[in-house]
Design an enzyme around this catalytic site. Structure first.
Site, PDB file in Angstrom:
ATOM      1  N   SER A 149       0.854  -1.333  -0.052  1.00  0.00           N
ATOM      2  CA  SER A 149       0.004   0.074   0.150  1.00  0.00           C
ATOM      3  C   SER A 149       0.611   1.189  -0.041  1.00  0.00           C
ATOM      4  CB  SER A 149      -1.048  -0.077   1.174  1.00  0.00           C
ATOM      5  OG  SER A 149      -0.257   0.205   2.328  1.00  0.00           O
ATOM      6  N   LYS A 155       0.921   4.400   6.726  1.00  0.00           N
ATOM      7  CA  LYS A 155       0.457   5.459   5.828  1.00  0.00           C
ATOM      8  C   LYS A 155       1.140   7.055   5.664  1.00  0.00           C
ATOM      9  CE  LYS A 155      -2.804   2.297   4.778  1.00  0.00           C
ATOM     10  NZ  LYS A 155      -2.723   1.428   3.782  1.00  0.00           N
TER      11      LYS A 155
END
Length: 188
Positions: free
Chosen positions: A47, A90
């Site tokens: 991701s 993230k």
């Protein structure tokens, strides 16, 4: 002769005590660093490609979070809103009070299009229509005490577009370094 042997035993006994104390102090220091200063994380997904690769091991520092909240652009680790046993990695896109918008595949914060050279896929789309999502509508104002996070690989990242903002209380570290595997070693 027995006097010299007694001195040798005493000297070697003192050396052993110092060695044991040094090892115990080292273990205690390592435990304290691990608990309060440095987090070690395994990245299980892609991701964050191309910034962080699947299987990378990263270090995150915790100390700066005691003195201030994460900033826009920081790569952070945090407790997943979907699974409290999972830690995610993230990038902070916006902080409390800022407005996030997705327009024509681009991310805007407070009306300014973000320059995102780290993004590996284009366009950026909403994930609000996916089953189980928080149903975010845009433009979206990030609540105070929260951050808006997104993966750099936007087509393969369940992030704030899916689960909504993340409380700064759930942020566990600022990622600072990839330390394994050797070809990927570098600062974040």
């Amino acid at each position: 002769m027995s006097r010299h042997m007694g001195e040798r035993r005493e000297a070697s006994g003192g050396g052993i005590r110092w060695t044991v104390l040094a090892v115990l102090a080292g273990v205690l220091l390592a435990v304290l660093l691990r608990l309060f200063v440095i987090g070690v994380y395994y990245v299980p997904s892609g991701s964050m490609l191309d910034t962080i690769h699947e299987g990378d091991l990263i270090l995150g520092e915790r100390v700066s979070l005691a003195f201030g909240e994460p900033s826009q652009g920081d790569v952070v680790t945090f407790t997943s809103p979907l699974d409290p046993e999972e830690t995610l990695v993230k990038r902070v896109i916006a902080v409390g009070g800022q407005t996030v918008d997705l327009v024509d595949g681009a991310v805007y914060v407070d009306g300014e299009r973000l320059d995102e050279p780290y993004v590996s896929s284009w366009p950026t789309v909403s994930l609000s229509d996916l089953e189980g999502s928080a149903g975010i509508t845009y433009p979206y104002v990030v609540p105070e005490g929260c951050v808006w996070v997104m993966g750099d690989n936007r087509t393969n990242s369940r992030d704030s577009r899916y689960f909504g903002p993340v409380s700064v209380d759930d942020v566990t570290s600022r990622a600072i370094l990839i330390y394994w595997p050797l070809p990927n070693v570098g600062l974040l």
